[in-house]
Scaffold this motif. Structure first.
Motif, short mmCIF file in Angstrom:
data_model
loop_
_atom_site.label_atom_id
_atom_site.label_comp_id
_atom_site.label_asym_id
_atom_site.label_seq_id
_atom_site.Cartn_x
_atom_site.Cartn_y
_atom_site.Cartn_z
N THR A 61 13.45 3.98 -3.35
CA THR A 61 13.11 2.57 -3.52
C THR A 61 12.39 2.04 -2.29
OG1 THR A 61 15.09 2.31 -4.87
CG2 THR A 61 14.08 0.31 -4.02
N GLN A 65 8.58 0.66 -2.06
CA GLN A 65 8.27 -0.69 -1.57
C GLN A 65 7.25 -0.65 -0.43
OE1 GLN A 65 12.17 -2.20 -0.65
NE2 GLN A 65 12.41 -3.12 -2.67
N ALA A 109 13.65 0.49 -11.28
CA ALA A 109 14.52 -0.68 -11.26
C ALA A 109 15.18 -0.94 -12.61
CB ALA A 109 13.73 -1.92 -10.85
N LEU A 131 10.35 -7.40 -11.03
CA LEU A 131 10.85 -6.73 -9.83
C LEU A 131 11.41 -7.75 -8.83
CD1 LEU A 131 8.09 -4.04 -9.35
CD2 LEU A 131 10.46 -3.66 -9.99
N TRP A 136 13.49 -7.02 -5.46
CA TRP A 136 12.50 -6.19 -4.78
C TRP A 136 11.57 -7.10 -3.95
CZ3 TRP A 136 10.53 -0.94 -5.96
CH2 TRP A 136 11.49 -0.17 -6.59
#
Length: 138
Positions: A61, A65, A109, A131, A136
């Motif tokens: 993750t 990102q 997600a 998101l 996120w």
């Protein structure tokens, strides 16, 4: 009472052995019975051997990102600079990569898949909102 249990176990084992051993084609009622037994044992094994979906790796993750951050900053840089060689081509390539990363992030997600939409600003905005709603940031 113990002999009744032993007899039941014996019949069960004989039935299972009969399913495994090859023999001549059985009577129609036996075929139906075998299908039922196979279906029930298949359901039982499916219940007992459920596979659990592992939780997503937090480092995946984080990696995703940071890649989204990098691509979004490159897109902003290309959009803000008026005299860039092959600007439209670069912008299309960066946006395609950004859209692919958004799709991957949505899968990671657990966002619901939107109906089959072509790549557009609306779909990109919708995925970014999904998101962001799940915490996120990029």
């Amino acid at each position: 009472m113990a002999w009744l249990t032993a007899f039941g176990v014996f019949l069960l084992l004989c039935g299972l052995l009969g399913l495994l051993l090859p023999n001549p084609p059985p009577a129609p009622w036996r075929r139906r019975m075998r299908r039922r037994v196979r279906r029930r044992t298949a359901r039982l094994t499916a219940r007992l051997h459920r596979t659990t979906v592992p939780a997503p790796d937090p480092f995946d993750t984080l990696r995703l990102q940071t890649r989204l951050t990098c691509l979004s900053s490159k897109i902003r840089r290309v959009e803000s600079t008026p005299h860039v060689y092959a600007r439209a081509h670069r912008l299309m390539a960066l946006e395609a990569a950004y859209d692919d990363l958004l799709d991957e992030a949505c899968r990671l997600a657990g966002c619901p898949d939107p109906p089959d939409q072509k790549r557009s600003e609306a779909k990109r905005w919708q995925e970014e909102q999904e998101l962001a709603a799940r915490g996120w940031t990029w």
